[in-house]
Design a protein around this motif. Structure first.
Motif, PDB file in Angstrom:
ATOM      1  N   LEU A  66       0.825  -1.205  -0.085  1.00 52.99           N
ATOM      2  CA  LEU A  66       0.043   0.143  -0.020  1.00 52.99           C
ATOM      3  C   LEU A  66       0.879   1.282   0.117  1.00 52.99           C
ATOM      4  N   GLY A  67       2.082   1.113   0.781  1.00 52.66           N
ATOM      5  CA  GLY A  67       2.937   2.530   0.759  1.00 52.66           C
ATOM      6  C   GLY A  67       3.288   2.544  -0.633  1.00 52.66           C
TER       7      GLY A  67
ATOM      8  N   THR B  56      -3.472   3.033   9.828  1.00 55.85           N
ATOM      9  CA  THR B  56      -4.746   2.453  10.059  1.00 55.85           C
ATOM     10  C   THR B  56      -5.365   1.199   9.114  1.00 55.85           C
ATOM     11  N   ARG B  57      -4.890   1.396   7.956  1.00 54.63           N
ATOM     12  CA  ARG B  57      -5.546   0.710   6.878  1.00 54.63           C
ATOM     13  C   ARG B  57      -4.843  -0.694   6.683  1.00 54.63           C
ATOM     14  N   PRO B  58      -3.625  -0.895   6.730  1.00 52.31           N
ATOM     15  CA  PRO B  58      -2.999  -2.490   6.652  1.00 52.31           C
ATOM     16  C   PRO B  58      -3.950  -3.371   7.369  1.00 52.31           C
ATOM     17  N   LYS B  59      -4.221  -3.459   8.388  1.00 51.00           N
ATOM     18  CA  LYS B  59      -4.800  -4.367   9.065  1.00 51.00           C
ATOM     19  C   LYS B  59      -6.192  -4.840   8.500  1.00 51.00           C
TER      20      LYS B  59
ATOM     21  N   LEU C 122       3.647  16.407  -2.601  1.00 54.83           N
ATOM     22  CA  LEU C 122       4.479  15.320  -1.938  1.00 54.83           C
ATOM     23  C   LEU C 122       4.215  15.482  -0.377  1.00 54.83           C
ATOM     24  N   TRP C 123       4.327  16.553   0.183  1.00 53.48           N
ATOM     25  CA  TRP C 123       4.200  16.904   1.569  1.00 53.48           C
ATOM     26  C   TRP C 123       2.799  16.117   2.041  1.00 53.48           C
ATOM     27  N   ALA C 124       1.706  16.605   1.340  1.00 45.33           N
ATOM     28  CA  ALA C 124       0.392  16.230   1.700  1.00 45.33           C
ATOM     29  C   ALA C 124       0.262  14.725   1.448  1.00 45.33           C
ATOM     30  N   ARG C 125       0.833  14.216   0.623  1.00 45.81           N
ATOM     31  CA  ARG C 125       0.575  12.734   0.101  1.00 45.81           C
ATOM     32  C   ARG C 125       1.272  12.215   1.429  1.00 45.81           C
ATOM     33  N   THR C 126       2.672  12.533   1.872  1.00 45.39           N
ATOM     34  CA  THR C 126       3.441  11.701   2.638  1.00 45.39           C
ATOM     35  C   THR C 126       2.503  11.762   3.852  1.00 45.39           C
ATOM     36  N   LEU C 127       1.901  13.052   4.269  1.00 46.47           N
ATOM     37  CA  LEU C 127       1.216  12.977   5.336  1.00 46.47           C
ATOM     38  C   LEU C 127      -0.114  12.004   5.348  1.00 46.47           C
ATOM     39  N   LEU C 128      -0.745  12.215   4.284  1.00 47.52           N
ATOM     40  CA  LEU C 128      -1.866  11.374   4.285  1.00 47.52           C
ATOM     41  C   LEU C 128      -1.414   9.934   4.382  1.00 47.52           C
ATOM     42  N   VAL C 129      -0.743   9.465   3.360  1.00 46.02           N
ATOM     43  CA  VAL C 129      -0.205   8.050   3.296  1.00 46.02           C
ATOM     44  C   VAL C 129       0.413   7.473   4.640  1.00 46.02           C
ATOM     45  N   LYS C 130       1.656   8.251   4.804  1.00 46.07           N
ATOM     46  CA  LYS C 130       2.457   7.709   5.865  1.00 46.07           C
ATOM     47  C   LYS C 130       1.859   8.046   7.297  1.00 46.07           C
ATOM     48  N   GLY C 131       1.186   9.297   7.273  1.00 40.38           N
ATOM     49  CA  GLY C 131       0.939   9.828   8.645  1.00 40.38           C
ATOM     50  C   GLY C 131      -0.530   9.089   9.064  1.00 40.38           C
TER      51      GLY C 131
END
Length: 345
Positions: A24-25, A52-55, A38-47
């Protein structure tokens, strides 16, 4: 020497949360999937998402995982094998995301002596988050690692007669003798802004449903919405479906921005509440059954339908490794091999 690279989306190596998180990452950090700075995508995806979503996603993958592995990977490999048996050129398989990388796929063909490679994204319709991201990544890899290789791209094949015939046949085989009231053509959703970003006419797309059916628009070559609508129309015509007994919808939303409508889940719910008891559903944006078809549609969709009073929910399989679909890809390859000067590069 010529070679063929079939490309599909990809899959986690296992349905375990760690592998799902890694997959997913890579997928969600693609700037053509989540197209924000990039900053917003990083915050949304990695932050947020990867915490929350992988499990939950891993739990979903476990529901549909086969003994042989990921259904999408297994089915793609079977398709690759059938195409390979039909052509005289090496056929490799790669995924845009995951461990079956595009670089490895290109390297496999180069190691066999290929200097001309035709890439075939396994997406009938063009979209920024599917076909375009493959094309861009291939260009980057060739420039950096394979400068001696000539790449030929494959345009979206949504309106090829042979493809429409095969898709119609696969649907007709299920509908024949089936008592149903409505068939949904459910396509993978994309944000509305993706359609506008792909608009080569610089503003012709109004997202009002009209330009999708305007003949001769240069935008149609890159308009996912148009290509989905035309796929439905051509199949309905081929099968002789009556007006009012079929419709197109879009699934798999993410975030709060407007995505293509109508939404599949809400349409299923609405039709069930309106008294539709017998529904069939097909997912023509996918050629291989995967999480989005086996879990989101066949499990979640059916649950929604039954909860609102629906009784029979028939899911039509993707084309998968059908012999006639393998022949469509073979036709595309043979046409390229015979007239390489006319190929789109």
């Amino acid at each position: 020497m010529k070679g063929i690279l079939l490309v599909n989306l990809g899959s986690p190596d296992t349905p375990n949360p760690k592998d799902v998180k890694r997959y997913l990452g890579e997928f969600l950090m693609d700037e053509r999937v989540i197209d924000v700075p990039l900053w917003a995508r990083t915050l949304l995806v990695k932050g947020i998402i990867l915490n929350t979503r992988p499990k939950a996603s891993a739990k979903a993958y476990k529901k549909i995982w086969w003994e042989e592995g990921s259904p999408l990977i297994v089915l793609s490999e079977r398709l690759q094998d059938k195409v390979q048996k039909r052509v005289d050129y090496p056929v490799a398989l790669a995924m845009r995301y995951g461990s079956m990388t595009l670089k490895n796929g290109l390297q496999e063909l180069v190691d066999k002596g290929c200097t001309e490679i035709k890439t075939i994204p396994l997406y009938p319709q063009f979209a920024m988050a599917t076909t375009e991201t493959i094309d861009v990544k291939i260009d980057e890899l060739v420039a950096e690692h394979f400068p001696q290789v000539k790449i030929t791209r494959t345009p979206a094949f949504y309106k090829r007669e042979d493809y429409i015939n095969v898709l119609s046949t696969s649907i007709g085989e299920v509908l024949n003798g089936l008592d149903y009231e409505h068939i949904l053509f459910s396509y993978h959703g994309v944000p509305e802004r993706h359609i506008r970003k792909s608009d080569v006419t610089n503003g012709n797309c109004k997202m009002d449903g009209k330009c999708c059916f305007k003949k001769g628009s240069p935008q149609h070559e890159f308009c996912y919405r148009h290509q989905c609508e035309i796929t439905t129309i051509n199949v309905a015509k081929k099968l002789g479906l009556k007006n009012g007994t079929y419709s197109s919808t879009f699934q798999s939303r993410l975030g709060f921005d407007p995505w293509l409508k109508p939404y599949t889940d809400r349409t299923i719910e609405r039709m069930g509440k309106e008294g539709i008891k017998k529904m069939a559903i097909v997912t023509p944006a996918f050629v291989s059954d995967c999480l989005e078809t086996l879990e989101e549609i066949a499990m979640e969709g059916e649950e929604i339908f039954h909860e609102v009073g629906g009784e029979e929910f028939t899911v039509i399989p993707c084309l998968n490794e059908r012999d006639d679909f393998a022949q469509v890809l073979t036709n595309i390859i043979e046409e390229w091999a015979k007239t390489p000067e006319n190929a789109i590069v």
